[in-house]
Motif scaffolding. Structure first.
Motif, PDB file in Angstrom:
ATOM      1  N   ALA A  89       0.823  -1.208   0.000  1.00 41.34           N
ATOM      2  CA  ALA A  89       0.000   0.000   0.000  1.00 41.34           C
ATOM      3  C   ALA A  89       0.855   1.255   0.000  1.00 41.34           C
ATOM      4  CB  ALA A  89      -0.921  -0.018   1.217  1.00 41.34           C
ATOM      5  N   SER A 129      -9.572   2.913   0.630  1.00 40.68           N
ATOM      6  CA  SER A 129      -9.148   3.345   1.953  1.00 40.68           C
ATOM      7  C   SER A 129      -7.791   4.024   1.907  1.00 40.68           C
ATOM      8  CB  SER A 129      -9.123   2.170   2.924  1.00 40.68           C
ATOM      9  OG  SER A 129      -8.246   1.192   2.469  1.00 40.68           O
ATOM     10  N   ILE A 130      -7.081   3.956   0.792  1.00 46.35           N
ATOM     11  CA  ILE A 130      -5.823   4.691   0.697  1.00 46.35           C
ATOM     12  C   ILE A 130      -5.790   5.623  -0.508  1.00 46.35           C
ATOM     13  CG2 ILE A 130      -4.570   2.829   1.833  1.00 46.35           C
ATOM     14  CD1 ILE A 130      -3.274   2.294  -0.900  1.00 46.35           C
ATOM     15  N   PRO A 203     -10.797  -0.571   8.027  1.00 46.12           N
ATOM     16  CA  PRO A 203     -10.105   0.672   8.371  1.00 46.12           C
ATOM     17  C   PRO A 203     -10.836   1.902   7.876  1.00 46.12           C
ATOM     18  CG  PRO A 203      -8.755  -0.774   7.020  1.00 46.12           C
ATOM     19  CD  PRO A 203     -10.110  -1.354   7.035  1.00 46.12           C
ATOM     20  N   ARG A 206     -12.739   3.866  10.348  1.00 46.04           N
ATOM     21  CA  ARG A 206     -12.028   4.547  11.421  1.00 46.04           C
ATOM     22  C   ARG A 206     -11.896   6.017  11.096  1.00 46.04           C
ATOM     23  NH1 ARG A 206      -6.901   1.033  12.197  1.00 46.04           N
ATOM     24  NH2 ARG A 206      -6.249   2.939  13.193  1.00 46.04           N
ATOM     25  N   LEU A 209      -8.436   8.620   9.109  1.00 44.02           N
ATOM     26  CA  LEU A 209      -8.002   8.355   7.752  1.00 44.02           C
ATOM     27  C   LEU A 209      -7.247   9.528   7.167  1.00 44.02           C
ATOM     28  CD1 LEU A 209     -10.902   6.437   6.099  1.00 44.02           C
ATOM     29  CD2 LEU A 209      -8.852   5.619   7.144  1.00 44.02           C
ATOM     30  N   GLY A 210      -7.379  10.704   7.745  1.00 44.40           N
ATOM     31  CA  GLY A 210      -6.660  11.842   7.213  1.00 44.40           C
ATOM     32  C   GLY A 210      -7.428  12.587   6.148  1.00 44.40           C
ATOM     33  N   ASP A 211      -8.491  12.003   5.630  1.00 44.83           N
ATOM     34  CA  ASP A 211      -9.298  12.726   4.653  1.00 44.83           C
ATOM     35  C   ASP A 211     -10.083  13.809   5.371  1.00 44.83           C
ATOM     36  OD1 ASP A 211     -10.059   9.998   2.435  1.00 44.83           O
ATOM     37  OD2 ASP A 211      -8.547  11.543   2.344  1.00 44.83           O
TER      38      ASP A 211
ATOM     39  N   ASP B 159      -3.803  -2.116   9.264  1.00 48.84           N
ATOM     40  CA  ASP B 159      -3.377  -0.917   8.550  1.00 48.84           C
ATOM     41  C   ASP B 159      -2.510  -0.015   9.405  1.00 48.84           C
ATOM     42  OD1 ASP B 159      -5.510  -0.522  10.260  1.00 48.84           O
ATOM     43  OD2 ASP B 159      -6.107   1.310   9.258  1.00 48.84           O
ATOM     44  N   TYR B 162       0.785   1.210   7.859  1.00 50.44           N
ATOM     45  CA  TYR B 162       0.550   2.126   6.736  1.00 50.44           C
ATOM     46  C   TYR B 162       0.103   3.484   7.232  1.00 50.44           C
ATOM     47  CZ  TYR B 162      -1.483   4.362   2.756  1.00 50.44           C
ATOM     48  OH  TYR B 162      -1.779   5.270   1.802  1.00 50.44           O
ATOM     49  N   ARG B 163      -0.786   3.488   8.240  1.00 45.39           N
ATOM     50  CA  ARG B 163      -1.271   4.783   8.735  1.00 45.39           C
ATOM     51  C   ARG B 163      -0.161   5.594   9.362  1.00 45.39           C
ATOM     52  NH1 ARG B 163      -5.156   5.019   5.453  1.00 45.39           N
ATOM     53  NH2 ARG B 163      -6.624   3.310   5.655  1.00 45.39           N
ATOM     54  N   TRP B 165       3.017   5.442   8.551  1.00 44.72           N
ATOM     55  CA  TRP B 165       3.813   5.946   7.423  1.00 44.72           C
ATOM     56  C   TRP B 165       3.094   7.107   6.748  1.00 44.72           C
ATOM     57  CZ3 TRP B 165       2.434   5.870   2.226  1.00 44.72           C
ATOM     58  CH2 TRP B 165       3.447   6.183   1.325  1.00 44.72           C
ATOM     59  N   ASP B 166       1.796   6.967   6.592  1.00 43.52           N
ATOM     60  CA  ASP B 166       1.019   7.994   5.902  1.00 43.52           C
ATOM     61  C   ASP B 166       1.003   9.292   6.703  1.00 43.52           C
ATOM     62  OD1 ASP B 166      -0.614   8.633   3.675  1.00 43.52           O
ATOM     63  OD2 ASP B 166      -2.342   8.633   5.017  1.00 43.52           O
ATOM     64  N   ARG B 170       2.421  12.896   5.427  1.00 45.18           N
ATOM     65  CA  ARG B 170       1.648  14.141   5.356  1.00 45.18           C
ATOM     66  C   ARG B 170       2.296  15.244   6.179  1.00 45.18           C
ATOM     67  NH1 ARG B 170      -3.828  13.228   3.597  1.00 45.18           N
ATOM     68  NH2 ARG B 170      -4.121  11.029   3.161  1.00 45.18           N
TER      69      ARG B 170
END
Lengths: 221, 177
Positions: A89, A129-130, A203, A206, A209-211, B159, B162-163, B165-166, B170
Motif C-alpha cells: 500500500a 481506503s488509501i 479501516p 475509522r 483516515l486523514g481525509d 493498517d 501504513y497509517r 507511514w502515511d 503528510r
C-alpha cells in the motif's frame, strides 16, 4: 455544455478558414478525457487482463488511453489491477502521489475494489481506503470489455468536471456563515462511509483516515 | 542392457540406509503416509540433521516449517523435510519445541535461510545462530505472527503501519510547504 461544432463555415467570409467556438472548461475536459495515459499497477491476475486490454485485440488506443507508461510521472490514470496488500500500500500511495495532477484512479477487479475473497490480515479491503477511486470495475478478473466500459464511464465523469474546482480542491471553497446552500461537487473526492459500510476490522470506518471531514452546511431557520 | 537393478527402483526397506547414520543419537522413527518421520528432541536436532547430511547423503533441505498445536503445550513442532538425490530418498525430521527457539540449520543448508525467516515471520520461532533473522513476508515493524492459531484471520489493526507511514508523509509535506 459546449460543443466542437465548426462555427461560421457556411458564411461567405470565413469559408476555408473555419474556426471553433467553445467554452474553455469544455475544451479542457475534452482534451483530458481523450488522452488518458494509464499507469498500469498490475498486482495479480487482473494484470493479465490489463495486458490483453492494452494489446491489439481489445485495443485501448481507440479511446485514446493506450500510452501506458511505467513511470508515474508521465501518467494521469492509475489502474489498480489486483490484490493490494498492506505492505504494497505504501508503494501504491507513493505512485499515486508521484502522478501529476489531474489524475484519476480505476479500481479494477473485486480485490482492489473491496478486498474480494481475501478477507485477510494482509490485504487492503478496498483501495479506496488509501486512494480516491473514480470508477470500480467488478469481476474476478473483469474482462477487458468491462475495463473499456469503466474507461468510457470515466470519460463521461471527466466531461462533467469543473477544471478550476479540481485545481483548488474542496477545502478552500468559499463558505459563508450560512453556507453556500449548494452542493460542491468534487468528482475525485472520497465518499464518507456510512454505518452500513461497517466491517469488523474495516479501516475505512475509522476516523483517522486523514481525509477531510465532509463539510457541514448549517441551515438557519 | 546389463542386469543391474535400475537406480530409480524403489528401495526395499528405506529405513536402514540412513538409520545407521544416526548412530547413538536419541531418536524415534515412525512411519507416516508421507514416508519416514524421525522424532528428535531439540537438543539433538542439529546433530541429527548434520548426521543425515554428512553420513546419509541428504543433500537437500526441501522445506522447514512449523505446526502450531495450540492450545496443546508445548505448541510448536518444527519439521525439516530432507531429500537425498543420490539415494532417491526422503525423510522428515520432527522436533517438538519446548519454547519458541530452535537451532538453525543454515550452516548445513544455506538455502534454508528463507524458510527459517518465513517460519519466524509466521510463527515467531526464533532460530538461534541464524545470521539475518528478519521478517520475510510481513512488513518490518509488524509485531504479530499471523499463522499462530490465536491470531484472528482478519488481523489486528492491519493498517497500523501504513497509517503511521502515511501520517509521517503528510507531516513531512506540510513542513516542506
Amino acid at each position: 455544455m459546449g460543443s466542437l461544432k465548426p462555427v461560421g463555415a457556411e458564411s461567405q467570409e470565413s469559408q476555408g478558414s473555419g474556426f471553433f467556438a467553445t467554452r474553455a472548461d469544455f475544451l479542457i475536459n475534452w482534451s483530458r478525457k481523450n488522452s488518458l495515459w494509464p499507469m498500469p499497477l498490475g498486482l495479480s491476475c487482473c494484470g493479465i487482463e490489463l495486458m490483453g486490454l492494452l494489446g491489439p485485440k481489445f485495443d485501448l488506443a481507440r479511446f485514446g488511453a493506450e500510452a501506458a507508461r511505467f513511470t508515474p510521472r508521465q501518467c494521469d490514470l492509475l489502474i489498480v489491477a489486483g490484490t493490494l496488500t498492506w505492505k504494497m500500500a505504501q508503494a501504491a500511495r507513493t505512485i499515486y502521489d508521484q502522478m501529476p495532477d489531474p489524475k484519476w484512479v480505476i479500481a479494477m477487479g473485486v480485490c482492489s475494489s473491496s478486498g474480494g475473497m481475501y478477507d485477510s490480515y494482509a490485504v487492503v479491503q478496498g483501495v479506496d481506503s488509501i486512494l480516491p477511486v473514480d470508477v470500480y470495475v467488478p469481476g474476478c478478473p473483469p474482462r477487458p470489455d468491462a475495463v473499456i466500459d469503466a474507461l468510457l464511464k470515466l470519460q463521461k465523469k471527466i466531461e462533467r468536471e469543473d477544471p478550476l474546482g479540481r485545481l483548488v480542491g474542496p477545502t478552500v471553497a468559499p463558505v459563508g456563515e450560512e453556507g453556500t446552500g449548494e452542493l460542491v461537487f468534487q468528482p475525485n473526492h472520497g465518499l464518507p462511509k456510512g454505518p452500513w459500510d461497517k466491517h469488523a476490522h474495516d479501516p475505512k470506518s475509522r476516523e483517522d483516515l486523514g481525509d477531510p471531514a465532509p463539510r457541514k452546511t448549517e441551515v438557519k431557520p | 542392457m546389463s542386469e543391474t537393478t535400475p537406480t530409480n527402483a524403489p528401495q526395499a526397506p528405506a529405513g536402514p540406509r540412513w538409520a545407521a547414520a544416526l548412530g547413538a543419537l536419541p531418536h524415534c522413527i515412525s512411519n507416516s503416509p508421507d514416508g519416514a518421520v524421525i522424532e528428535v528432541e531439540v537438543a539433538h536436532l542439529h546433530a541429527v540433521l548434520a548426521a543425515l547430511r554428512d553420513k546419509a547423503q541428504f543433500e537437500l533441505c526441501t522445506f522447514v516449517t512449523c505446526i502450531d498445536h495450540y492450545p496443546a503445550e508445548p505448541r510448536f513442532a518444527l519439521h525439516h523435510q530432507l531429500l537425498s538425490l543420490a539415494n532417491n530418498d526422503r525423510v522428515r525430521v520432527r522436533c517438538v519445541l519446548p519454547g519458541e527457539s530452535a537451532p538453525t540449520c543454515t550452516d548445513l543448508w544455506p538455502g534454508a535461510s528463507y524458510m527459517e525467516r518465513e517460519c519466524f515471520d509466521m510463527f515467531g520461532v526464533r532460530f538461534e545462530g541464524h545470521r539475518d533473522l528478519r521478517r520475510l513476508l510481513m512488513p518490518e515493524g509488524y509485531e504479530h505472527h499471523p499463522l499462530r492459531k490465536e491470531f484472528p484471520h482478519q488481523g489486528i489493526e492491519p493498517d497500523r503501519l501504513y497509517r503511521e507511514w502515511d501520517r509521517k508523509r503528510r507531516e513531512g509535506w506540510t513542513e516542506e510547504a
